[in-house]
Enzyme design. Structure first.
Site, short mmCIF file in Angstrom:
data_model
loop_
_atom_site.label_atom_id
_atom_site.label_comp_id
_atom_site.label_asym_id
_atom_site.label_seq_id
_atom_site.Cartn_x
_atom_site.Cartn_y
_atom_site.Cartn_z
N GLY A 36 -12.05 3.77 3.02
CA GLY A 36 -11.16 2.99 3.90
C GLY A 36 -11.56 3.12 5.36
N ASP A 93 -2.11 4.76 2.61
CA ASP A 93 -1.40 3.55 3.01
C ASP A 93 0.02 3.87 3.46
OD1 ASP A 93 -3.56 1.79 2.32
OD2 ASP A 93 -3.13 2.34 0.25
N GLU A 112 -10.62 8.61 -5.66
CA GLU A 112 -9.96 9.37 -4.59
C GLU A 112 -9.08 10.47 -5.17
OE1 GLU A 112 -9.65 5.90 -1.15
OE2 GLU A 112 -7.98 6.17 -2.51
C1 A5P Z 1 -8.70 3.26 -0.34
O1 A5P Z 1 -8.64 2.96 -1.70
C2 A5P Z 1 -7.39 3.73 0.15
O2 A5P Z 1 -6.74 4.70 -0.60
C3 A5P Z 1 -7.40 4.12 1.60
O3 A5P Z 1 -7.51 5.49 1.79
C4 A5P Z 1 -6.14 3.64 2.18
O4 A5P Z 1 -5.99 2.29 1.77
C5 A5P Z 1 -6.12 3.76 3.70
O5 A5P Z 1 -7.03 2.86 4.24
P1 A5P Z 1 -7.19 2.66 5.79
O6 A5P Z 1 -7.67 3.95 6.35
O7 A5P Z 1 -8.20 1.55 5.91
O8 A5P Z 1 -5.86 2.25 6.32
#
Ligand code: A5P
Length: 232
Positions: A36, A93, A112
């Site tokens: 992310g 999120d 993750e």
């Molecule tokens: C990825 O699959 C997600 O779990 C991210 O860790 C989560 O969506 C946070 O993303 P951002 O850092 O882009 O907000």
């Protein structure tokens, strides 16, 4: 709340949390590397430290993160090679007051969760807009399901109280690194994340879900002026 914060400002808050998290990595550590936009900022900050002499090896939580880490010149490995990690650092999120999370906005939730579970400490990095009174306030819960019979699995999630939407990309089903679909499940505000997590996981066809309950040891929150540390 999220929509009211200009993107550039959120980016700065994310960078603050990510830069702080990079200071938690000690020489010789094996580190889970999140996915992310906030994790990307963390990778950049960590790569700066590696260029300055820090030795560490990372286990990426997605193909995208593996490519970024390699392009930054970082050493990466797999959980097969290094099953026990010192630390994992990843974005989220949503974060509730008990430090439970919704993750998977980027679709990498399965790897993750496996990587976070393999680490002695799981540190989450977010900007301030991700803090919510209860999970489900702004985000749906992403549920990773096998493509076979996904409408059946979706019906089972609806029976648990969700409104489900299959995630799509370019007009067709979005597929995760593991080749699965994502069903984004709106439950509204989730009163008991631990209980819901168990119910979702018990459904046939579900691989895993984006509720991360009792996993985060610490959350680093980037704010307007500083970082706040939340501990469980
Ligand atoms: C990825 O699959 C997600 O779990 C991210 O860790 C989560 O969506 C946070 O993303 P951002 O850092 O882009 O907000």
């Amino acid at each position: 709340v999220v929509a009211q914060v200009p993107e550039a400002q959120r980016e700065e808050w994310k960078r603050r949390a990510a830069t702080y998290a990079a200071t938690l990595v000690e020489d010789g550590m094996k580190v889970g590397l999140g996915s992310g936009s906030t994790s990307r900022l963390f990778l950049q900050a960590l790569a700066d430290r590696v260029r300055a002499g820090l030795r560490c090896v990372g286990v990426p939580t997605s193909e995208a993160t593996a490519r970024i880490a390699e392009s930054l010149g970082m050493a990466i490995t797999t959980l097969e090679e290094e099953p026990d990690l010192d630390l994992a650092i990843d974005g989220a999120d949503e974060v509730d007051p008990a430090l439970n999370l919704i993750k998977g906005g980027g679709g990498a939730l399965l790897r993750e969760k496996i990587v976070a579970s393999a680490a002695r400490r799981f540190v989450v990095i977010v900007d301030h807009s991700k803090l919510v009174p209860s999970l489900g306030t702004n985000w749906a819960v992403p549920v990773e399901v096998v493509p076979f019979g996904w409408t059946r699995t979706s019906a089972a999630l609806i029976a648990l109280g969700a409104q489900t939407t299959r995630r799509e990309r370019d007009g067709t089903a979005y597929l995760t690194d593991g080749g699965h679909c994502i069903l984004d499940c709106r439950f509204g505000a989730i009163a008991e994340p631990a209980m819901l997590a168990v119910k979702i996981k018990a459904l046939t066809g579900v691989v895993d879900h984006g509720l991360f309950v009792h996993l985060a040891s610490m959350v680093v929150v980037g704010t307007e002026s500083a970082v706040e540390i939340l501990r469980r």
